[in-house]
Design an enzyme around this catalytic site. Structure first.
Site, PDB file in Angstrom:
ATOM      1  N   CYS A  59       0.857  -1.194   0.000  1.00 42.93           N
ATOM      2  CA  CYS A  59       0.000   0.000   0.000  1.00 42.93           C
ATOM      3  C   CYS A  59       0.894   1.246   0.000  1.00 42.93           C
ATOM      4  O   CYS A  59       1.702   1.405  -0.890  1.00 42.93           O
ATOM      5  CB  CYS A  59      -0.978  -0.021   1.177  1.00 42.93           C
ATOM      6  SG  CYS A  59      -2.055  -1.470   1.212  1.00 42.93           S
ATOM      7  N   ASP A 108      -7.889  -0.954  -8.735  1.00 43.02           N
ATOM      8  CA  ASP A 108      -7.463  -0.283  -7.509  1.00 43.02           C
ATOM      9  C   ASP A 108      -7.566   1.222  -7.697  1.00 43.02           C
ATOM     10  O   ASP A 108      -6.834   1.803  -8.491  1.00 43.02           O
ATOM     11  CB  ASP A 108      -6.024  -0.689  -7.190  1.00 43.02           C
ATOM     12  CG  ASP A 108      -5.545  -0.188  -5.840  1.00 43.02           C
ATOM     13  OD1 ASP A 108      -6.230   0.660  -5.234  1.00 43.02           O
ATOM     14  OD2 ASP A 108      -4.486  -0.657  -5.391  1.00 43.02           O
ATOM     15  N   HIS A 157      -7.199  -3.839  -3.478  1.00 45.23           N
ATOM     16  CA  HIS A 157      -6.170  -3.112  -2.734  1.00 45.23           C
ATOM     17  C   HIS A 157      -6.063  -3.704  -1.322  1.00 45.23           C
ATOM     18  O   HIS A 157      -7.057  -3.814  -0.611  1.00 45.23           O
ATOM     19  CB  HIS A 157      -6.557  -1.628  -2.652  1.00 45.23           C
ATOM     20  CG  HIS A 157      -5.513  -0.785  -1.988  1.00 45.23           C
ATOM     21  ND1 HIS A 157      -4.395  -0.334  -2.646  1.00 45.23           N
ATOM     22  CD2 HIS A 157      -5.429  -0.305  -0.721  1.00 45.23           C
ATOM     23  CE1 HIS A 157      -3.666   0.383  -1.816  1.00 45.23           C
ATOM     24  NE2 HIS A 157      -4.261   0.408  -0.643  1.00 45.23           N
TER      25      HIS A 157
END
Length: 251
Positions: A134, A189, A221
């Site tokens: 992330c 995403d 995600h």
């Protein structure tokens, strides 16, 4: 998989002390080092489990709390399992902390993490691998571009905002990267839409960076994070295969 030793450590930085988790094979020998950058939810048991798995494959792994300026982990209290209902409230608390970690501060910290690993008895000499999840994927990309002589491999998984059309985008450091790179993008995403994937790919290609980028179809995600509803076991295992292949080639 070998036996692993994990422990809490503290990393001196120009702005204080970053708490971190260190995992390494419990065999008394030094091993190639990997800097693992956390996702926005922060240093927590799941990331320690990921570090242990990577250490079990033969690496010395450091996972710093990059939000240490706001306190020791957990900086934001989290439930044992993060579901979609809870995410908005959690992110309302996390986003201001994320925004306070400017690229300048993050890379000042990266220097401290890399120096600490260079002096770590459990780590071998030489460049390290860096992987991030992330927001951590962006930190990994910045670290490889800011300290190219110290990073041999970079990986990013379900990274967000890796190539926005902004003057401080991480992808603009591509021409400084000497490491081999791998990116495993999540399908659909919102944090890394197709135009950013394309922009990142073009920047890495133009810079001559050895790299591979793949879109994991059907993965959301956060697909590697088993303590969240975004977890996708098949995509997570695919990520482990790609990461370990990269590290085997480069470290």
């Amino acid at each position: 998989m070998t036996a692993v030793h994990g422990t809490a450590v503290n990393i001196p930085t120009p702005d204080g002390s970053a708490d971190a988790y260190l995992a390494h094979p419990d065999d008394g020998s030094p091993h190639a080092a990997v800097l693992l950058y956390m996702d926005a939810f922060g240093l927590r048991p799941h990331l320690e489990t990921m570090a242990d798995r990577l250490a079990g494959a033969g690496y010395t792994v450091l996972v710093p709390n990059v939000f240490y300026r706001h306190g020791r982990a957990p900086v934001v209290e989290l439930p044992d399992f993060i579901d979609p209902v809870q995410r908005p409230d959690i992110f309302q608390r996390i986003v201001p902390i994320m925004r306070s970690l400017t690229p300048e501060l993050a890379m000042r910290d990266a220097d401290a993490y890399l120096r600490w690993l260079a002096a770590c008895p459990q780590a071998t000499d030489g460049p390290v691998g860096v992987t991030g999840y992330c927001m951590g994927a962006g930190l990994a990309l910045r670290t490889a571009g800011t300290y190219p002589d110290r990073v041999a491999a970079i990986a990013g998984f379900h990274g967000g905002q890796l190539a926005p059309d902004t003057p401080d985008s991480p992808h603009l450091l591509a021409d400084r990267i000497t490491a081999e790179a791998y990116f495993g993008h999540a399908d659909q995403d919102q944090a890394m839409p197709p135009e950013q994937i394309d922009r990142l790919e073009k920047a890495l290609t133009a810079a001559g960076v050895r790299h591979q980028g793949e879109v994991y179809r059907g993965a959301h995600h956060g697909y590697t994070q088993a303590d969240t509803a975004a977890y996708n076991p098949d995509a997570a295992e695919r990520h482990w295969t790609a990461l370990l292949d990269l590290l085997t080639r480069t470290l």
